[in-house]
Design an enzyme around this catalytic site. Structure first.
Site, PDB file in Angstrom:
ATOM      1  N   LYS A 191       0.844  -1.208   0.000  1.00  0.00           N
ATOM      2  CA  LYS A 191       0.000   0.000   0.000  1.00  0.00           C
ATOM      3  C   LYS A 191       0.878   1.256   0.000  1.00  0.00           C
ATOM      4  CE  LYS A 191      -2.216  -1.221   3.771  1.00  0.00           C
ATOM      5  NZ  LYS A 191      -1.550  -2.524   4.044  1.00  0.00           N
ATOM      6  N   ARG A 239     -10.208   0.811   8.515  1.00  0.00           N
ATOM      7  CA  ARG A 239      -9.660  -0.503   8.812  1.00  0.00           C
ATOM      8  C   ARG A 239     -10.634  -1.337   9.636  1.00  0.00           C
ATOM      9  NH1 ARG A 239      -3.856   0.360   8.230  1.00  0.00           N
ATOM     10  NH2 ARG A 239      -2.670  -1.235   9.238  1.00  0.00           N
ATOM     11  N   ARG A 276      11.713  -5.985   5.022  1.00  0.00           N
ATOM     12  CA  ARG A 276      11.537  -4.528   4.953  1.00  0.00           C
ATOM     13  C   ARG A 276      12.511  -3.798   5.883  1.00  0.00           C
ATOM     14  NH1 ARG A 276       5.729  -1.912   5.569  1.00  0.00           N
ATOM     15  NH2 ARG A 276       5.679  -3.114   7.498  1.00  0.00           N
ATOM     16  N   ARG A 331      11.052  -2.083  11.225  1.00  0.00           N
ATOM     17  CA  ARG A 331       9.928  -1.454  11.916  1.00  0.00           C
ATOM     18  C   ARG A 331       9.612  -2.263  13.168  1.00  0.00           C
ATOM     19  NH1 ARG A 331       4.940   0.293   8.049  1.00  0.00           N
ATOM     20  NH2 ARG A 331       3.734  -0.972   9.495  1.00  0.00           N
ATOM     21  N   ARG A 340      -0.850  -8.731  13.583  1.00  0.00           N
ATOM     22  CA  ARG A 340      -1.412  -7.814  12.568  1.00  0.00           C
ATOM     23  C   ARG A 340      -2.252  -8.593  11.557  1.00  0.00           C
ATOM     24  NH1 ARG A 340       3.929  -5.317  10.639  1.00  0.00           N
ATOM     25  NH2 ARG A 340       2.720  -4.235   9.038  1.00  0.00           N
TER      26      ARG A 340
HETATM   27  P1  AP5 Z   1       4.806  -1.611   1.920  1.00  0.00           P
HETATM   28  O1  AP5 Z   1       4.534  -0.759   0.745  1.00  0.00           O
HETATM   29  O2  AP5 Z   1       5.520  -1.005   3.089  1.00  0.00           O
HETATM   30  O3  AP5 Z   1       3.469  -2.371   2.360  1.00  0.00           O
HETATM   31  P2  AP5 Z   1       2.194  -1.835   3.127  1.00  0.00           P
HETATM   32  O4  AP5 Z   1       1.002  -2.500   2.540  1.00  0.00           O
HETATM   33  O5  AP5 Z   1       2.203  -0.345   3.201  1.00  0.00           O
HETATM   34  O6  AP5 Z   1       2.504  -2.502   4.526  1.00  0.00           O
HETATM   35  P3  AP5 Z   1       2.362  -1.926   5.998  1.00  0.00           P
HETATM   36  O7  AP5 Z   1       3.035  -2.944   6.875  1.00  0.00           O
HETATM   37  O8  AP5 Z   1       2.853  -0.510   6.121  1.00  0.00           O
HETATM   38  O9  AP5 Z   1       0.822  -1.959   6.162  1.00  0.00           O
HETATM   39  P4  AP5 Z   1       0.042  -1.990   7.445  1.00  0.00           P
HETATM   40  O10 AP5 Z   1      -1.326  -1.788   6.964  1.00  0.00           O
HETATM   41  O11 AP5 Z   1       0.274  -3.190   8.301  1.00  0.00           O
HETATM   42  O12 AP5 Z   1       0.716  -0.798   8.308  1.00  0.00           O
HETATM   43  P5  AP5 Z   1       0.354   0.740   8.518  1.00  0.00           P
HETATM   44  O13 AP5 Z   1       1.598   1.488   8.428  1.00  0.00           O
HETATM   45  O14 AP5 Z   1      -0.814   1.169   7.700  1.00  0.00           O
HETATM   46  O15 AP5 Z   1       5.657  -2.893   1.405  1.00  0.00           O
HETATM   47  C1  AP5 Z   1       6.132  -3.849   2.328  1.00  0.00           C
HETATM   48  C2  AP5 Z   1       7.529  -4.310   1.886  1.00  0.00           C
HETATM   49  O16 AP5 Z   1       7.428  -4.987   0.632  1.00  0.00           O
HETATM   50  C3  AP5 Z   1       8.540  -3.174   1.665  1.00  0.00           C
HETATM   51  O17 AP5 Z   1       9.814  -3.615   2.074  1.00  0.00           O
HETATM   52  C4  AP5 Z   1       8.510  -2.939   0.148  1.00  0.00           C
HETATM   53  O18 AP5 Z   1       9.750  -2.439  -0.343  1.00  0.00           O
HETATM   54  C5  AP5 Z   1       8.202  -4.342  -0.375  1.00  0.00           C
HETATM   55  N1  AP5 Z   1       7.396  -4.354  -1.589  1.00  0.00           N
HETATM   56  C6  AP5 Z   1       6.341  -3.536  -1.873  1.00  0.00           C
HETATM   57  N2  AP5 Z   1       5.825  -3.869  -3.077  1.00  0.00           N
HETATM   58  C7  AP5 Z   1       6.560  -4.917  -3.553  1.00  0.00           C
HETATM   59  C8  AP5 Z   1       6.506  -5.701  -4.744  1.00  0.00           C
HETATM   60  N3  AP5 Z   1       5.576  -5.473  -5.701  1.00  0.00           N
HETATM   61  N4  AP5 Z   1       7.403  -6.706  -4.890  1.00  0.00           N
HETATM   62  C9  AP5 Z   1       8.324  -6.941  -3.931  1.00  0.00           C
HETATM   63  N5  AP5 Z   1       8.444  -6.235  -2.793  1.00  0.00           N
HETATM   64  C10 AP5 Z   1       7.552  -5.237  -2.603  1.00  0.00           C
HETATM   65  O19 AP5 Z   1      -0.177   0.713  10.032  1.00  0.00           O
HETATM   66  C11 AP5 Z   1       0.712   0.438  11.090  1.00  0.00           C
HETATM   67  C12 AP5 Z   1      -0.055   0.433  12.408  1.00  0.00           C
HETATM   68  O20 AP5 Z   1      -0.662   1.730  12.634  1.00  0.00           O
HETATM   69  C13 AP5 Z   1      -1.240  -0.546  12.500  1.00  0.00           C
HETATM   70  O21 AP5 Z   1      -0.840  -1.860  12.841  1.00  0.00           O
HETATM   71  C14 AP5 Z   1      -2.074   0.110  13.609  1.00  0.00           C
HETATM   72  O22 AP5 Z   1      -1.527  -0.092  14.879  1.00  0.00           O
HETATM   73  C15 AP5 Z   1      -1.943   1.591  13.254  1.00  0.00           C
HETATM   74  N6  AP5 Z   1      -2.994   2.015  12.305  1.00  0.00           N
HETATM   75  C16 AP5 Z   1      -2.816   2.458  11.027  1.00  0.00           C
HETATM   76  N7  AP5 Z   1      -4.004   2.748  10.462  1.00  0.00           N
HETATM   77  C17 AP5 Z   1      -4.956   2.472  11.388  1.00  0.00           C
HETATM   78  C18 AP5 Z   1      -6.372   2.554  11.397  1.00  0.00           C
HETATM   79  N8  AP5 Z   1      -7.071   2.976  10.317  1.00  0.00           N
HETATM   80  N9  AP5 Z   1      -7.023   2.196  12.522  1.00  0.00           N
HETATM   81  C19 AP5 Z   1      -6.364   1.800  13.619  1.00  0.00           C
HETATM   82  N10 AP5 Z   1      -5.020   1.684  13.682  1.00  0.00           N
HETATM   83  C20 AP5 Z   1      -4.317   2.010  12.566  1.00  0.00           C
END
Ligand code: AP5
Length: 227
Positions: A13, A92, A131, A164, A175
């Site tokens: 994402k 979410r 990552r 992270r 998660r």
């Molecule tokens: P990346 O692009 O970082 O993936 P992502 O989908 O953004 O993964 P996240 O772990 O950031 O998502 P998440 O939803 O768990 O965390 P968030 O930060 O929103 O890619 C991942 C890896 O793969 C990278 O190393 C990248 O280089 C690689 N990659 C990408 N594309 C690739 C490809 N095509 N091929 C190969 N490699 C690839 O949330 C974190 C925390 O915040 C949550 O757990 C929660 O505690 C809180 N939070 C956030 N939003 C909310 C909400 N709405 N409500 C409540 N709590 C929330």
């Protein structure tokens, strides 16, 4: 355009949405990024809140709906979100989707499209395990698929890269569990409204971006050239 991008942890994402929002000329609103910025704040007045956020995030739990909804509502009221926005990581939970829909309907600017990034379990684990992030500017790398130019150092500012805190095995498993219980129901939520599209998120980042750009109607002349 008003977009919601959904997908499990590690679906890509963050990798895809900053580029997509920039190409579409709309605001990129990522709740994970907002929370990470808030928790790293050194402002003493924010410390209790930062501690609270850290306790949820590092265990792989969601931040409570009420706090999350309030923060997003403020962000959506900022002028750069007026022409359009892309929500990454929000909503979410069904409760968050209800609040968001009600607010946007009342403002006469409902969500146009929700996109689900589809990825399999083993690929999720491989992506999260490899990552690396820059603790200063948030730039994201991957040991195998997107390595920094100098191993272990951020390309942008040379800061040593870190894992992270929520990419530990224990937190990733939690998660994924939380995603399955609380976020997956949103696919039915948006499908019922007739605005859900699916994109295969397996492939190189450029290949995935091409698919995503097509689904949101961004006509392109190959990767790197929005038209
Ligand atoms: P990346 O692009 O970082 O993936 P992502 O989908 O953004 O993964 P996240 O772990 O950031 O998502 P998440 O939803 O768990 O965390 P968030 O930060 O929103 O890619 C991942 C890896 O793969 C990278 O190393 C990248 O280089 C690689 N990659 C990408 N594309 C690739 C490809 N095509 N091929 C190969 N490699 C690839 O949330 C974190 C925390 O915040 C949550 O757990 C929660 O505690 C809180 N939070 C956030 N939003 C909310 C909400 N709405 N409500 C409540 N709590 C929330």
């Amino acid at each position: 355009m008003r977009l919601v991008i959904l997908g499990p942890p590690g679906a890509g994402k963050g990798t895809q949405t900053s580029r997509l929002a920039s190409d579409l000329g709309i605001a990129h609103i990522a709740t994970g990024d907002i929370f990470r910025a808030m928790r790293s704040s050194t402002d003493t007045q924010q410390s209790p809140l930062a501690d609270r956020l850290r306790s949820y995030m590092d265990r792989g739990e969601l931040v409570p709906d009420e706090l999350t909804n309030e923060i997003v509502a403020h962000r959506l009221a900022e002028p750069d979100a007026e022409p359009g926005f892309l929500l990454d990581g929000y909503p979410r939970t069904t409760e968050q989707a209800k609040v968001l829909d009600a607010e946007l309907e009342a403002q006469g600017r409902p969500i146009d499209k929700a996109v689900k990034l589809m990825i399999t379990g083993p690929e999720i684990i491989a992506r999260l395990a490899g990552r690396l992030v820059c603790p200063v500017d948030g730039a994201t790398y991957h040991l195998r698929s997107n390595p920094p130019r100098v191993p272990g150092l951020c390309d942008l500012d040379g800061t040593p890269l870190v894992q992270r805190p929520d990419d530990t095995e224990e937190a990733v498993l939690r998660r994924l569990e939380v995603y399955g219980k609380q976020t997956k129901p949103l696919y039915d939520w948006y499908a019922a409204r007739g605005i859900l599209d699916e994109v295969d998120a397996i492939g190189t980042p450029d290949e995935v971006y091409e698919r995503l750009a097509k689904v949101v109607g961004l006509h392109r002349n190959g990767v790197g050239g929005a038209t």
